[in-house]
Design a protein around this motif. Sequence first.
Motif, PDB file in Angstrom:
ATOM      1  N   PRO A   7       0.865  -1.116  -0.204  1.00  0.00           N
ATOM      2  CA  PRO A   7      -0.160   0.139   0.019  1.00  0.00           C
ATOM      3  C   PRO A   7       0.729   1.262  -0.124  1.00  0.00           C
ATOM      4  CG  PRO A   7      -0.106  -1.030   2.104  1.00  0.00           C
ATOM      5  CD  PRO A   7       0.778  -1.916   1.168  1.00  0.00           C
ATOM      6  N   PRO A   8       0.710   2.241  -0.876  1.00  0.00           N
ATOM      7  CA  PRO A   8       1.194   3.610  -0.928  1.00  0.00           C
ATOM      8  C   PRO A   8       0.838   4.371  -0.007  1.00  0.00           C
ATOM      9  CG  PRO A   8      -0.125   3.183  -3.057  1.00  0.00           C
ATOM     10  CD  PRO A   8      -0.101   1.910  -2.181  1.00  0.00           C
ATOM     11  N   GLU A   9       1.435   5.445   0.265  1.00  0.00           N
ATOM     12  CA  GLU A   9       0.571   6.603   1.200  1.00  0.00           C
ATOM     13  C   GLU A   9      -0.259   7.318   0.319  1.00  0.00           C
ATOM     14  OE1 GLU A   9       1.786   7.421   4.242  1.00  0.00           O
ATOM     15  OE2 GLU A   9       2.987   5.528   4.064  1.00  0.00           O
ATOM     16  N   SER A  10      -1.137   7.878   1.112  1.00  0.00           N
ATOM     17  CA  SER A  10      -2.404   8.594   0.622  1.00  0.00           C
ATOM     18  C   SER A  10      -1.948   9.713  -0.506  1.00  0.00           C
ATOM     19  CB  SER A  10      -3.118   9.208   1.899  1.00  0.00           C
ATOM     20  OG  SER A  10      -3.646   8.243   2.523  1.00  0.00           O
ATOM     21  N   ARG A  11      -2.879   9.854  -1.331  1.00  0.00           N
ATOM     22  CA  ARG A  11      -2.563  11.122  -2.395  1.00  0.00           C
ATOM     23  C   ARG A  11      -3.788  11.425  -3.077  1.00  0.00           C
ATOM     24  NH1 ARG A  11       0.518   6.663  -4.737  1.00  0.00           N
ATOM     25  NH2 ARG A  11      -0.709   6.113  -6.894  1.00  0.00           N
ATOM     26  N   THR A  41     -13.497  11.970  -1.636  1.00  0.00           N
ATOM     27  CA  THR A  41     -13.155  11.796  -2.930  1.00  0.00           C
ATOM     28  C   THR A  41     -11.971  11.243  -3.066  1.00  0.00           C
ATOM     29  OG1 THR A  41     -14.873  13.803  -3.368  1.00  0.00           O
ATOM     30  CG2 THR A  41     -13.245  13.445  -5.085  1.00  0.00           C
ATOM     31  N   ILE A  42     -11.740  10.590  -3.992  1.00  0.00           N
ATOM     32  CA  ILE A  42     -10.312   9.935  -4.517  1.00  0.00           C
ATOM     33  C   ILE A  42     -10.177  10.358  -5.929  1.00  0.00           C
ATOM     34  CG2 ILE A  42      -8.911   7.861  -4.618  1.00  0.00           C
ATOM     35  CD1 ILE A  42     -10.601   6.703  -2.411  1.00  0.00           C
ATOM     36  N   GLU A  43      -9.340  11.079  -6.284  1.00  0.00           N
ATOM     37  CA  GLU A  43      -8.934  11.530  -7.717  1.00  0.00           C
ATOM     38  C   GLU A  43      -8.392  10.521  -8.514  1.00  0.00           C
ATOM     39  OE1 GLU A  43      -9.880  14.460  -8.760  1.00  0.00           O
ATOM     40  OE2 GLU A  43     -10.519  15.141  -7.013  1.00  0.00           O
ATOM     41  N   PRO A  44      -8.670  10.290  -9.811  1.00  0.00           N
ATOM     42  CA  PRO A  44      -7.865   9.215 -10.679  1.00  0.00           C
ATOM     43  C   PRO A  44      -6.639   8.958 -10.123  1.00  0.00           C
ATOM     44  CG  PRO A  44      -9.291  10.616 -12.176  1.00  0.00           C
ATOM     45  CD  PRO A  44      -9.297  11.581 -10.400  1.00  0.00           C
ATOM     46  N   GLY A  45      -6.220   8.015 -10.028  1.00  0.00           N
ATOM     47  CA  GLY A  45      -4.657   7.773  -9.658  1.00  0.00           C
ATOM     48  C   GLY A  45      -4.373   7.872  -8.191  1.00  0.00           C
ATOM     49  N   GLN A  65     -19.969   7.890  -7.099  1.00  0.00           N
ATOM     50  CA  GLN A  65     -19.682   8.116  -8.589  1.00  0.00           C
ATOM     51  C   GLN A  65     -18.358   7.303  -8.478  1.00  0.00           C
ATOM     52  OE1 GLN A  65     -19.225  12.307  -9.811  1.00  0.00           O
ATOM     53  NE2 GLN A  65     -16.875  11.879  -9.939  1.00  0.00           N
ATOM     54  N   GLY A  66     -18.104   6.700  -9.720  1.00  0.00           N
ATOM     55  CA  GLY A  66     -16.736   6.329 -10.140  1.00  0.00           C
ATOM     56  C   GLY A  66     -16.569   4.696  -9.502  1.00  0.00           C
ATOM     57  N   THR A  67     -15.347   4.208  -9.423  1.00  0.00           N
ATOM     58  CA  THR A  67     -14.914   3.055  -9.095  1.00  0.00           C
ATOM     59  C   THR A  67     -13.969   3.274  -8.104  1.00  0.00           C
ATOM     60  OG1 THR A  67     -15.881   1.958 -11.113  1.00  0.00           O
ATOM     61  CG2 THR A  67     -14.477   0.635  -9.555  1.00  0.00           C
ATOM     62  N   ILE A  68     -14.097   2.316  -6.926  1.00  0.00           N
ATOM     63  CA  ILE A  68     -12.932   2.131  -5.903  1.00  0.00           C
ATOM     64  C   ILE A  68     -12.478   0.975  -5.949  1.00  0.00           C
ATOM     65  CG2 ILE A  68     -12.411   2.563  -3.490  1.00  0.00           C
ATOM     66  CD1 ILE A  68     -14.466   5.019  -3.435  1.00  0.00           C
ATOM     67  N   THR A  69     -11.334   0.886  -5.869  1.00  0.00           N
ATOM     68  CA  THR A  69     -10.512  -0.770  -5.609  1.00  0.00           C
ATOM     69  C   THR A  69     -10.229  -0.768  -4.252  1.00  0.00           C
ATOM     70  OG1 THR A  69      -9.762  -0.619  -7.933  1.00  0.00           O
ATOM     71  CG2 THR A  69      -8.811  -2.130  -6.498  1.00  0.00           C
ATOM     72  N   ASP A  70     -10.835  -1.943  -3.554  1.00  0.00           N
ATOM     73  CA  ASP A  70     -10.431  -2.062  -2.100  1.00  0.00           C
ATOM     74  C   ASP A  70      -9.377  -3.266  -1.966  1.00  0.00           C
ATOM     75  OD1 ASP A  70     -11.183  -1.915   0.719  1.00  0.00           O
ATOM     76  OD2 ASP A  70     -11.964  -4.001   0.310  1.00  0.00           O
ATOM     77  N   HIS A  71      -8.439  -2.947  -1.464  1.00  0.00           N
ATOM     78  CA  HIS A  71      -7.165  -3.987  -1.383  1.00  0.00           C
ATOM     79  C   HIS A  71      -7.476  -4.557   0.103  1.00  0.00           C
ATOM     80  CE1 HIS A  71      -5.266  -2.898  -4.990  1.00  0.00           C
ATOM     81  NE2 HIS A  71      -5.643  -1.561  -4.854  1.00  0.00           N
ATOM     82  N   GLU A  96      -7.913   2.571  -3.777  1.00  0.00           N
ATOM     83  CA  GLU A  96      -7.359   3.320  -4.542  1.00  0.00           C
ATOM     84  C   GLU A  96      -8.480   3.672  -5.729  1.00  0.00           C
ATOM     85  OE1 GLU A  96      -4.345   1.824  -7.192  1.00  0.00           O
ATOM     86  OE2 GLU A  96      -4.709  -0.165  -6.801  1.00  0.00           O
ATOM     87  N   ASN A  97      -8.289   4.671  -6.662  1.00  0.00           N
ATOM     88  CA  ASN A  97      -9.000   4.839  -7.680  1.00  0.00           C
ATOM     89  C   ASN A  97      -8.179   4.649  -8.985  1.00  0.00           C
ATOM     90  OD1 ASN A  97     -10.617   5.802  -9.858  1.00  0.00           O
ATOM     91  ND2 ASN A  97     -10.780   8.039  -8.896  1.00  0.00           N
ATOM     92  N   ARG A  98      -8.544   3.634  -9.607  1.00  0.00           N
ATOM     93  CA  ARG A  98      -7.728   3.223 -10.937  1.00  0.00           C
ATOM     94  C   ARG A  98      -8.392   3.678 -12.264  1.00  0.00           C
ATOM     95  NH1 ARG A  98      -7.032  -3.324  -9.802  1.00  0.00           N
ATOM     96  NH2 ARG A  98      -5.075  -3.333  -8.390  1.00  0.00           N
ATOM     97  N   GLY A  99      -9.463   4.458 -12.054  1.00  0.00           N
ATOM     98  CA  GLY A  99     -10.277   4.708 -13.140  1.00  0.00           C
ATOM     99  C   GLY A  99      -9.931   6.426 -13.636  1.00  0.00           C
TER     100      GLY A  99
END
Length: 114
Positions: A7-11, A41-45, A65-71, A96-99
Amino acid sequence: MGVKVEPPESRGVSVELLATVDLAGEIDGMEGLQLRMRMVTIEPGGVFGPLHGHAGRPGTVYILQGTITDHRDGVATEYGPGVGWPEDRNTLHWLENRGSVPAVEVSVDIVRGD
């Protein structure tokens, strides 16, 4: 079985507190706890990390809205829009938001009050 991703840091994440309810007096034994609703809100990437748990902080998530990937547990699961996932004492994850569009969720949880 999925591939384990560190897991990377938040951004690329913004969090807006929408409402809280002090649970003391509402339900016996809930002194010091609040019901909290936030819009995330999680921006693209973007990444909502790092790896974090929900012991003592149960909740639920709904994707607007959008898609969230849960790890979690080495498995990546995509959610949205619509009902997301529960977060209980066994939840240990990062998001993360991969969209290509911002992903927006409403998160409701119980937390210790200030």
